[in-house]
Design a protein around this motif. Sequence first.
Motif: not given
Length: 346
Positions: A60-66
């Motif tokens: 999993e991963g992504g932005s700060l919101i994620d």
Amino acid sequence: MTYQEANNINIKDYLESLGILPVVDKLYYGMYHSPFRQDDTPSFKVDYGVNLWCDFGTGEGGSLIDLVMKQHGCNAYGAISRLEHGYYSADTFSFQGKNITERNLAREERKRPASPVEIRSIQPLQNPALTNYLKSRGIAPEVAADYVQEMYYRVNGKSLFALAFKNNAGGYELRNPGYKGCTSPKDITRIQFAGKRNDACFVFEGFMDYLSFLTIRHKNSPAYPCIDWQDYIILNSTANVDKALYPLGEYEKIHYLLDNDEAGRKATQDILKEYGWRVRDASHLYSGHKDLNDYLCQKSSQPTERMQQPSKPAQPEKQTQSAKQPKPKEKNEQSPGEKRKRGRRL
């Protein structure tokens, strides 16, 4: 707080406010123990350049919101609300009662090593060594000159020069026969045309592929290359796919011309997942080749007429040869003509 403003908050600072520090802290990234599970070896990466995270243990991963959504089991709106309550000024972050002041941020900045590339000068493309390098890659220097410059720089005290392709954040991709690198910050390059609002965008992995595309267009249709009929996004790295997703939302048609390798296929899947039917695969135009520049290099090594397809249609040639009932050798020589017809689709 907007979605963009929330994602602009530094992930490293956010984690530090929670008492989570990197086990390995490099110039462009940090490796952490996962905040979601127990791990003996740091498996949670934060890329400081693009401000994204990735948990290699779960994929999993992504932005700060994620990150906030996963931490608190909330939706994007709930994540932004939590960040909004913790972000109360331009100079200070406050999460769970802990502050990171501007002074602390400045101190952290001083701890980071300086960029290994020391830029001395940037000027228009004219160095024969660089123009010859472009020619060796099948790229017309007169076409490239509108998009690349030449940079003179130092690395560890050694003076060097290279082609320089600017990105949206002010950094540069650097290329010469013996060097492939970049200056920070790393970002995508988006090319639009003043006074035009195109509904299509072509996506390339690197700027050499973009210059290859322009060269092919100019060779196939020198009078009307139709370069401004679509916009362009050059990723400058498949790691920048997430940065390209937002601007790609403005287009009805997205044509991707990425590398025919695992990284290119993964980037393709990320774009397809986001935009589905709007995405069109153009990599079949150079199937059997690593990328578009590899295709151009091999075509350029063949006789010139095979790349410079004349404007007259191929059909009359077939009729003439059919009428003359060509010898087998002449029939075989028609095969490159078929390839030329396919090449015009670029």
